[in-house]
Design a protein around this motif. Structure first.
Motif, PDB file in Angstrom:
ATOM      1  N   TYR A  21       0.828  -1.233   0.243  1.00 54.05           N
ATOM      2  CA  TYR A  21       0.210   0.055  -0.150  1.00 54.05           C
ATOM      3  C   TYR A  21       0.786   1.219   0.048  1.00 54.05           C
ATOM      4  O   TYR A  21       0.494   2.105  -0.706  1.00 54.05           O
ATOM      5  CB  TYR A  21      -0.801   0.049   1.085  1.00 54.05           C
ATOM      6  CG  TYR A  21      -1.832   1.434   1.168  1.00 54.05           C
ATOM      7  CD1 TYR A  21      -3.120   1.255   0.483  1.00 54.05           C
ATOM      8  CD2 TYR A  21      -1.553   2.313   2.131  1.00 54.05           C
ATOM      9  CE1 TYR A  21      -3.890   2.423   0.404  1.00 54.05           C
ATOM     10  CE2 TYR A  21      -2.520   3.359   1.905  1.00 54.05           C
ATOM     11  CZ  TYR A  21      -3.509   3.192   1.224  1.00 54.05           C
ATOM     12  OH  TYR A  21      -4.416   4.672   1.197  1.00 54.05           O
TER      13      TYR A  21
ATOM     14  N   MET B 222       2.535   1.944  -3.253  1.00 55.05           N
ATOM     15  CA  MET B 222       1.503   2.116  -4.281  1.00 55.05           C
ATOM     16  C   MET B 222       0.844   3.847  -4.053  1.00 55.05           C
ATOM     17  O   MET B 222       0.848   4.617  -4.893  1.00 55.05           O
ATOM     18  CB  MET B 222       0.354   1.475  -4.073  1.00 55.05           C
ATOM     19  CG  MET B 222      -1.158   1.957  -4.998  1.00 55.05           C
ATOM     20  SD  MET B 222      -0.715   1.967  -6.741  1.00 55.05           S
ATOM     21  CE  MET B 222      -1.109   0.225  -7.127  1.00 55.05           C
ATOM     22  N   LEU B 223       1.002   4.176  -2.695  1.00 51.55           N
ATOM     23  CA  LEU B 223       0.664   5.368  -2.263  1.00 51.55           C
ATOM     24  C   LEU B 223       1.736   6.453  -2.846  1.00 51.55           C
ATOM     25  O   LEU B 223       1.211   7.759  -3.207  1.00 51.55           O
ATOM     26  CB  LEU B 223       0.362   5.640  -0.756  1.00 51.55           C
ATOM     27  CG  LEU B 223       0.069   6.897  -0.339  1.00 51.55           C
ATOM     28  CD1 LEU B 223      -1.487   7.155  -0.663  1.00 51.55           C
ATOM     29  CD2 LEU B 223       0.156   6.932   1.225  1.00 51.55           C
TER      30      LEU B 223
ATOM     31  N   GLN C  19       1.264   6.922  -6.700  1.00 50.14           N
ATOM     32  CA  GLN C  19       0.222   7.614  -7.027  1.00 50.14           C
ATOM     33  C   GLN C  19       0.330   9.073  -6.585  1.00 50.14           C
ATOM     34  O   GLN C  19      -0.116   9.948  -7.468  1.00 50.14           O
ATOM     35  CB  GLN C  19      -1.030   7.149  -6.170  1.00 50.14           C
ATOM     36  CG  GLN C  19      -1.637   5.787  -6.647  1.00 50.14           C
ATOM     37  CD  GLN C  19      -2.504   6.060  -7.891  1.00 50.14           C
ATOM     38  OE1 GLN C  19      -2.813   7.064  -8.385  1.00 50.14           O
ATOM     39  NE2 GLN C  19      -2.784   4.923  -8.670  1.00 50.14           N
TER      40      GLN C  19
ATOM     41  N   ASN D  54      -7.068   6.726  -4.698  1.00 54.44           N
ATOM     42  CA  ASN D  54      -6.853   6.010  -5.818  1.00 54.44           C
ATOM     43  C   ASN D  54      -6.107   4.682  -5.432  1.00 54.44           C
ATOM     44  O   ASN D  54      -6.392   3.584  -6.015  1.00 54.44           O
ATOM     45  CB  ASN D  54      -5.681   6.540  -6.794  1.00 54.44           C
ATOM     46  CG  ASN D  54      -6.426   7.717  -7.673  1.00 54.44           C
ATOM     47  OD1 ASN D  54      -7.640   8.065  -7.371  1.00 54.44           O
ATOM     48  ND2 ASN D  54      -5.612   8.454  -8.637  1.00 54.44           N
ATOM     49  N   SER D  55      -5.239   4.774  -4.573  1.00 52.46           N
ATOM     50  CA  SER D  55      -4.613   3.504  -3.941  1.00 52.46           C
ATOM     51  C   SER D  55      -5.493   2.392  -3.215  1.00 52.46           C
ATOM     52  O   SER D  55      -5.245   1.271  -3.540  1.00 52.46           O
ATOM     53  CB  SER D  55      -3.354   3.838  -2.930  1.00 52.46           C
ATOM     54  OG  SER D  55      -2.430   4.660  -3.509  1.00 52.46           O
ATOM     55  N   THR D  56      -6.277   2.924  -2.602  1.00 56.39           N
ATOM     56  CA  THR D  56      -7.417   2.276  -1.720  1.00 56.39           C
ATOM     57  C   THR D  56      -8.222   1.460  -2.878  1.00 56.39           C
ATOM     58  O   THR D  56      -8.436   0.141  -2.670  1.00 56.39           O
ATOM     59  CB  THR D  56      -8.188   2.785  -0.883  1.00 56.39           C
ATOM     60  OG1 THR D  56      -7.329   3.568   0.091  1.00 56.39           O
ATOM     61  CG2 THR D  56      -9.099   2.071  -0.165  1.00 56.39           C
TER      62      THR D  56
ATOM     63  N   SER E 221      -7.445   1.074  -6.048  1.00 56.66           N
ATOM     64  CA  SER E 221      -6.743   0.098  -6.932  1.00 56.66           C
ATOM     65  C   SER E 221      -6.204  -1.072  -6.301  1.00 56.66           C
ATOM     66  O   SER E 221      -5.869  -1.980  -7.028  1.00 56.66           O
ATOM     67  CB  SER E 221      -5.645   1.057  -7.344  1.00 56.66           C
ATOM     68  OG  SER E 221      -5.836   2.036  -8.229  1.00 56.66           O
ATOM     69  N   LEU E 222      -5.793  -0.948  -5.010  1.00 53.92           N
ATOM     70  CA  LEU E 222      -5.053  -2.016  -4.492  1.00 53.92           C
ATOM     71  C   LEU E 222      -5.867  -3.087  -3.402  1.00 53.92           C
ATOM     72  O   LEU E 222      -5.680  -4.109  -3.061  1.00 53.92           O
ATOM     73  CB  LEU E 222      -3.948  -1.465  -3.856  1.00 53.92           C
ATOM     74  CG  LEU E 222      -2.701  -2.568  -3.416  1.00 53.92           C
ATOM     75  CD1 LEU E 222      -2.206  -3.189  -4.622  1.00 53.92           C
ATOM     76  CD2 LEU E 222      -1.705  -1.652  -2.699  1.00 53.92           C
TER      77      LEU E 222
END
Length: 293
Positions: A136, A139-140, A143, A238-240, A242-243
């Motif tokens: 996470y 990814m964060l 993004q 977006n990260s939440t 997407s992942l």
């Protein structure tokens, strides 16, 4: 050229949106025509990074559009002093740890709880794996430096202060949300829009951008116009989705159901904020001052 600059100075917000849309859509044209989109020009090769052509196909246009338009219009209309003020909001990190805690923890929690309003989620919730949780933060960060850094210096740093000064917080933000959503529409002709999108998908996406923008305006105003905090909020959303979202709700349609959940979460939050702030959304000044648009 002088006549063009004079027009930009007279209508800076209109010039910003014209440039943001025009530059991004122009840059996205090869991506849309390639095999990652409509497939009309198979000779156009978009390199894949991390298994997708989105990074190469989308990001240059995203940076050149909102970010580039904000820089150019600010430089033309306000010169160095305007660029310093614009850059100051981009560097405004000192907003208190509670804001960062809320953005990093509360926002993902709301996103993950909202789908419980959909009956088909009941009894089908799973805990995300340790691998997903560990991924996470990377990814964060990705993004944050890609999507959020490309968009928010334009939408929130340049356009939002001017639009809420001209139209008020709720109406100005709502107009901004519609335009922000509409800017994404050509991407629904590509892999970005997911597999087999229907006409309802882009419509719902544009609608979602309105209450989401209202929430972001409240955070922007209450944090002293901190653009980095808004970028972190954007990246966290977006990260939440997407992942993590697909791991928690494995039985839902990953291409469409997140839109329903996001609409529920953002609309509920926006309504609460509008009522609680009596439509001010954290804006301190009592009277908006009209500016050219």
């Amino acid at each position: 050229m002088d006549a063009l600059f004079s027009l930009v100075r007279r209508y800076p917000v209109s010039a910003f949106f014209t440039l943001a849309f025009g530059l991004s859509w122009f840059c996205w044209t090869p991506y849309i025509l390639s095999d990652h989109g409509l497939g009309l020009e198979p000779d156009i090769r978009i390199p894949e990074v991390l298994g997708t052509g989105q990074l190469v196909g989308v990001l240059p246009g995203a940076y050149l559009g909102p970010l580039g338009a904000a820089f150019l219009v600010t430089a033309i209309t306000e010169g160095r002093s305007g660029l310093r003020e614009w850059a100051h909001r981009l560097k405004h990190w000192r907003v208190g740890w509670r804001w960062f805690l809320a953005v990093l923890l509360v926002v993902p929690a709301v996103i993950l709880v909202a789908p419980l309003a959909l009956p088909k989620t009941w009894g089908h919730i799973t805990m995300p794996s340790a691998v997903i949780l560990l991924a996470y933060v990377p990814m964060l960060l990705m993004q944050l430096v890609t999507t959020a850094a490309a968009e928010e210096p334009g939408w929130r740093d340049f356009a939002l202060p001017r639009m809420q000064d001209r139209f008020g917080p709720v109406l100005g933000t709502s107009l901004l949300g519609l335009l922000w959503g509409a800017w994404h529409l050509p991407l629904y002709l590509t892999e970005w829009g997911g597999p087999n999108p229907t006409w309802l998908d882009p419509v719902e996406f544009v609608i979602i951008c309105v209450p989401l923008s209202l929430v972001m305006t409240w955070v922007f105003n209450r944090s002293g116009q901190s653009v980095p905090l808004i970028m972190l909020l954007h990246a966290g959303i977006n990260s939440t989705y997407s992942l993590v979202w697909g791991e928690v709700y494995p039985t839902l349609d990953i291409a469409r159901d997140p839109l329903h959940g996001q609409l529920i979460a953002s609309a509920a939050a926006a309504l609460i904020l509008i009522v609680a702030t009596r439509g001010r959304l954290g804006l301190r000044s009592e009277r908006p001052v009209p500016v050219p648009v």
